[in-house]
Design an enzyme around this catalytic site. Structure first.
Site, mmCIF file in Angstrom:
data_model
loop_
_atom_site.group_PDB
_atom_site.id
_atom_site.type_symbol
_atom_site.label_atom_id
_atom_site.label_comp_id
_atom_site.label_asym_id
_atom_site.label_seq_id
_atom_site.Cartn_x
_atom_site.Cartn_y
_atom_site.Cartn_z
ATOM 1 N N ALA A 9 0.803 -1.239 0.000
ATOM 2 C CA ALA A 9 0.000 0.000 0.000
ATOM 3 C C ALA A 9 0.831 1.282 0.000
ATOM 4 O O ALA A 9 0.324 2.336 -0.367
ATOM 5 C CB ALA A 9 -0.946 -0.012 1.204
ATOM 6 N N GLY A 11 3.601 1.790 -1.777
ATOM 7 C CA GLY A 11 4.376 1.937 -3.018
ATOM 8 C C GLY A 11 3.736 2.931 -3.974
ATOM 9 O O GLY A 11 2.674 3.489 -3.699
ATOM 10 N N GLY A 87 -0.697 -7.319 -9.631
ATOM 11 C CA GLY A 87 0.059 -6.736 -10.742
ATOM 12 C C GLY A 87 1.544 -6.815 -10.494
ATOM 13 O O GLY A 87 2.326 -6.173 -11.200
ATOM 14 N N HIS A 143 11.176 2.635 -18.818
ATOM 15 C CA HIS A 143 10.542 2.873 -17.517
ATOM 16 C C HIS A 143 11.433 3.773 -16.665
ATOM 17 O O HIS A 143 12.619 3.938 -16.952
ATOM 18 C CB HIS A 143 10.310 1.554 -16.760
ATOM 19 C CG HIS A 143 9.105 0.789 -17.228
ATOM 20 N ND1 HIS A 143 9.168 -0.116 -18.275
ATOM 21 C CD2 HIS A 143 7.814 0.805 -16.803
ATOM 22 C CE1 HIS A 143 7.957 -0.629 -18.463
ATOM 23 N NE2 HIS A 143 7.113 -0.089 -17.589
ATOM 24 N N LYS A 147 12.461 1.144 -11.332
ATOM 25 C CA LYS A 147 11.908 -0.178 -11.675
ATOM 26 C C LYS A 147 12.989 -1.240 -11.538
ATOM 27 O O LYS A 147 14.103 -1.082 -12.028
ATOM 28 C CB LYS A 147 11.334 -0.163 -13.096
ATOM 29 C CG LYS A 147 10.669 -1.479 -13.453
ATOM 30 C CD LYS A 147 9.759 -1.364 -14.647
ATOM 31 C CE LYS A 147 9.121 -2.695 -15.007
ATOM 32 N NZ LYS A 147 8.249 -3.238 -13.956
ATOM 33 N N GLY A 153 7.459 -6.769 -17.086
ATOM 34 C CA GLY A 153 6.460 -7.838 -17.196
ATOM 35 C C GLY A 153 5.587 -7.638 -18.433
ATOM 36 O O GLY A 153 5.191 -8.607 -19.091
ATOM 37 N N THR A 154 5.288 -6.380 -18.753
ATOM 38 C CA THR A 154 4.459 -6.095 -19.933
ATOM 39 C C THR A 154 5.189 -6.498 -21.207
ATOM 40 O O THR A 154 4.596 -7.100 -22.114
ATOM 41 C CB THR A 154 4.109 -4.589 -19.987
ATOM 42 O OG1 THR A 154 3.450 -4.258 -18.762
ATOM 43 C CG2 THR A 154 3.225 -4.256 -21.167
HETATM 44 N N1 LIG Z 1 0.487 -4.663 -13.547
HETATM 45 C C1 LIG Z 1 0.594 -3.335 -13.688
HETATM 46 O O1 LIG Z 1 -0.227 -2.677 -14.365
HETATM 47 C C2 LIG Z 1 1.722 -2.634 -12.986
HETATM 48 C C3 LIG Z 1 1.892 -1.254 -13.098
HETATM 49 C C4 LIG Z 1 2.920 -0.648 -12.378
HETATM 50 C C5 LIG Z 1 3.749 -1.416 -11.566
HETATM 51 N N2 LIG Z 1 3.584 -2.769 -11.514
HETATM 52 C C6 LIG Z 1 4.386 -3.646 -10.642
HETATM 53 O O2 LIG Z 1 3.850 -3.513 -9.328
HETATM 54 C C7 LIG Z 1 4.897 -3.760 -8.374
HETATM 55 C C8 LIG Z 1 4.989 -2.572 -7.421
HETATM 56 O O3 LIG Z 1 5.398 -1.413 -8.145
HETATM 57 P P1 LIG Z 1 5.641 -0.015 -7.422
HETATM 58 O O4 LIG Z 1 6.228 0.884 -8.425
HETATM 59 O O5 LIG Z 1 4.392 0.403 -6.700
HETATM 60 O O6 LIG Z 1 6.771 -0.454 -6.344
HETATM 61 P P2 LIG Z 1 7.261 0.271 -5.012
HETATM 62 O O7 LIG Z 1 6.932 1.726 -5.094
HETATM 63 O O8 LIG Z 1 8.672 -0.149 -4.807
HETATM 64 O O9 LIG Z 1 6.331 -0.372 -3.862
HETATM 65 C C9 LIG Z 1 6.497 -1.705 -3.387
HETATM 66 C C10 LIG Z 1 5.511 -1.942 -2.236
HETATM 67 O O10 LIG Z 1 5.676 -3.287 -1.766
HETATM 68 C C11 LIG Z 1 5.829 -3.256 -0.356
HETATM 69 N N3 LIG Z 1 6.614 -4.400 0.123
HETATM 70 C C12 LIG Z 1 7.933 -4.666 -0.069
HETATM 71 N N4 LIG Z 1 8.285 -5.807 0.546
HETATM 72 C C13 LIG Z 1 7.152 -6.249 1.154
HETATM 73 C C14 LIG Z 1 6.853 -7.377 1.971
HETATM 74 N N5 LIG Z 1 7.791 -8.287 2.268
HETATM 75 N N6 LIG Z 1 5.570 -7.545 2.371
HETATM 76 C C15 LIG Z 1 4.611 -6.642 2.060
HETATM 77 N N7 LIG Z 1 4.832 -5.544 1.328
HETATM 78 C C16 LIG Z 1 6.086 -5.365 0.872
HETATM 79 C C17 LIG Z 1 6.520 -1.935 -0.075
HETATM 80 O O11 LIG Z 1 6.361 -1.591 1.322
HETATM 81 P P3 LIG Z 1 7.452 -0.611 2.053
HETATM 82 O O12 LIG Z 1 7.222 0.750 1.453
HETATM 83 O O13 LIG Z 1 7.074 -0.688 3.488
HETATM 84 O O14 LIG Z 1 8.817 -1.184 1.723
HETATM 85 C C18 LIG Z 1 5.736 -1.037 -1.032
HETATM 86 O O15 LIG Z 1 4.465 -0.729 -0.465
HETATM 87 C C19 LIG Z 1 6.160 -4.003 -9.199
HETATM 88 O O16 LIG Z 1 6.318 -5.397 -9.376
HETATM 89 C C20 LIG Z 1 5.850 -3.323 -10.536
HETATM 90 O O17 LIG Z 1 6.583 -3.870 -11.613
HETATM 91 C C21 LIG Z 1 2.590 -3.378 -12.196
#
Ligand SMILES: NC(=O)c1ccc[n+]([C@@H]2O[C@H](COP(=O)([O-])OP(=O)(O)OC[C@H]3O[C@@H](n4cnc5c(N)ncnc54)[C@H](OP(=O)(O)O)[C@@H]3O)[C@@H](O)[C@H]2O)c1
Length: 235
Positions: A9, A11, A87, A143, A147, A153-154
Site C-alpha cells: 500500500a 508503493g 500486478g 521505464h 523499476k 512484465g508487460t
Molecule cells: N500490472 C501493472 O499494471 C503494474 C503497473 C505498475 C507497476 N507494476 C508492478 O507492481 C509492483 C509494485 O510497483 P511499485 O512501483 O508500486 O513499487 P514500489 O513503489 O517499490 O512499492 C512496493 C511496495 O511493496 C511493499 N513491500 C515490499 N516488501 C514487502 C513485503 N515483504 N511484504 C509486504 N509488502 C512489501 C513496499 O512496502 P514498504 O514501502 O514498506 O517497503 C511497497 O508498499 C512491481 O512489481 C511493478 O513492476 C505493475
C-alpha cells in the site's frame, strides 16, 4: 460493499490504489499492508507484513508489491477463500505455477499491465506477428529508474503474444530513465518496411483504475484464473 486488502500500500501503485478507491461505493479498505506498517496510511488500518495473518476479514486482495512478498499474500487469499488481483511483476515460474494452483480454489487475476490500452495492444500484436511470420520482432520498453525488473512484465507478456503468432521469442531492449511511467514499442521489421505498435502510459493511475475495476469484477466470479481480457470483455 466488498472489503479489500491492499498489499504493498505504500508503493507508487499502492498509494494510487488507496487514493482512487476512497470514493468508490462498492469497495471498502479492510487493511493496508506494507513492509514496516509505519507509513501513516489509512489510520488504524495499516498492518506490517509480519502480521499479515492478523488482517481483518476481506473478500479481495489487490497486490502491487515485490516477488519476495507475493507468496505470503497468495497463501492468505487461499486460506481466507478471498479473490486475488495482482500486478506484481518479476514472478518466477514456480510462483506462476502456484498462482494457477491457487486458482482451483479462489478467483485470481494476475496481469503484467492493467491498462485497457495495453490489453488491446496485446491483441493487435498477436494478429500482426502471426500475419508477418518472416519478419524480425523486437520489443523496446522504457521505464523510470526505480523499476527493478527488466525486461518489464508487460514486455514479456507482449513477447509471449508475438511467440504465439510465430513460435519464437522476440528480442528485448530495456531503457531506465527519469520518471517514465511506461512505454512499449513492438517493432516488426521486414525488407523495405517496418510496422511499429506503440503504447505510452503517462499516468500510473490508469493501472490503478484497471486493478480497481478488476477487483469489483472478480468479487462476483467463481474460482479460476482470469486475465484483463476476461475482465474487460474483449473477445
Ligand atoms: N500490472 C501493472 O499494471 C503494474 C503497473 C505498475 C507497476 N507494476 C508492478 O507492481 C509492483 C509494485 O510497483 P511499485 O512501483 O508500486 O513499487 P514500489 O513503489 O517499490 O512499492 C512496493 C511496495 O511493496 C511493499 N513491500 C515490499 N516488501 C514487502 C513485503 N515483504 N511484504 C509486504 N509488502 C512489501 C513496499 O512496502 P514498504 O514501502 O514498506 O517497503 C511497497 O508498499 C512491481 O512489481 C511493478 O513492476 C505493475
Amino acid at each position: 460493499v466488498t472489503p479489500v486488502l491492499v498489499h504493498g500500500a505504500s508503493g507508487r501503485m499502492g498509494r494510487s490504489i488507496l487514493r482512487l478507491m476512497e470514493p468508490m461505493p462498492d469497495l471498502a479498505l479492510a487493511a493496508a499492508v506494507t513492509r514496516s506498517g509505519r507509513h501513516g496510511l489509512a489510520p488504524g488500518l495499516e498492518l506490517p507484513s509480519e502480521r499479515l495473518g492478523e488482517c481483518p476479514e476481506f473478500r479481495v486482495a489487490i497486490d502491487f508489491s515485490l516477488p519476495d512478498a507475493f507468496d505470503a499474500i497468495m497463501s492468505l487469499c487461499v486460506e481466507r477463500k478471498a479473490a486475488l488481483v495482482s500486478g506484481t511483476t518479476g514472478l518466477n515460474a514456480s510462483q506462476d505455477a502456484a498462482l494457477s494452483e491457487a486458482s482451483i480454489h479462489i478467483p485470481v487475476l494476475w496481469a503484467a499491465n492493467f491498462s485497457p490500452g495495453v490489453a488491446v495492444l496485446a491483441e493487435l500484436v498477436e494478429r500482426a506477428a502471426a500475419a508477418l511470420p518472416g519478419w524480425d520482432a523486437d520489443i523496446i520498453e522504457s521505464h523510470h529508474v526505480h523499476k527493478r525488473d527488466a525486461p518489464s512484465g508487460t514486455a514479456l507478456a507482449l513477447g509471449a503474444r508475438v511467440s504465439k503468432g510465430r513460435g519464437h521469442e522476440p528480442h528485448y531492449a530495456a531503457l531506465r530513465a527519469g520518471d517514465i511511467v511506461g512505454e512499449h514499442t513492438v517493432q516488426l521489421s521486414g525488407l523495405g518496411e517496418r510496422l511499429e505498435l506503440i503504447h505510452r502510459a503517462t499516468d500510473r493511475d490508469i493501472f490503478a483504475r484497471g486493478a480497481l475495476h478488476a477487483a469489483v469484477w472478480i468479487a462476483g466470479q467463481p474460482p479460476g484464473r482470469y486475465t484483463m481480457k476476461d475482465c474487460l470483455g474483449l473477445s
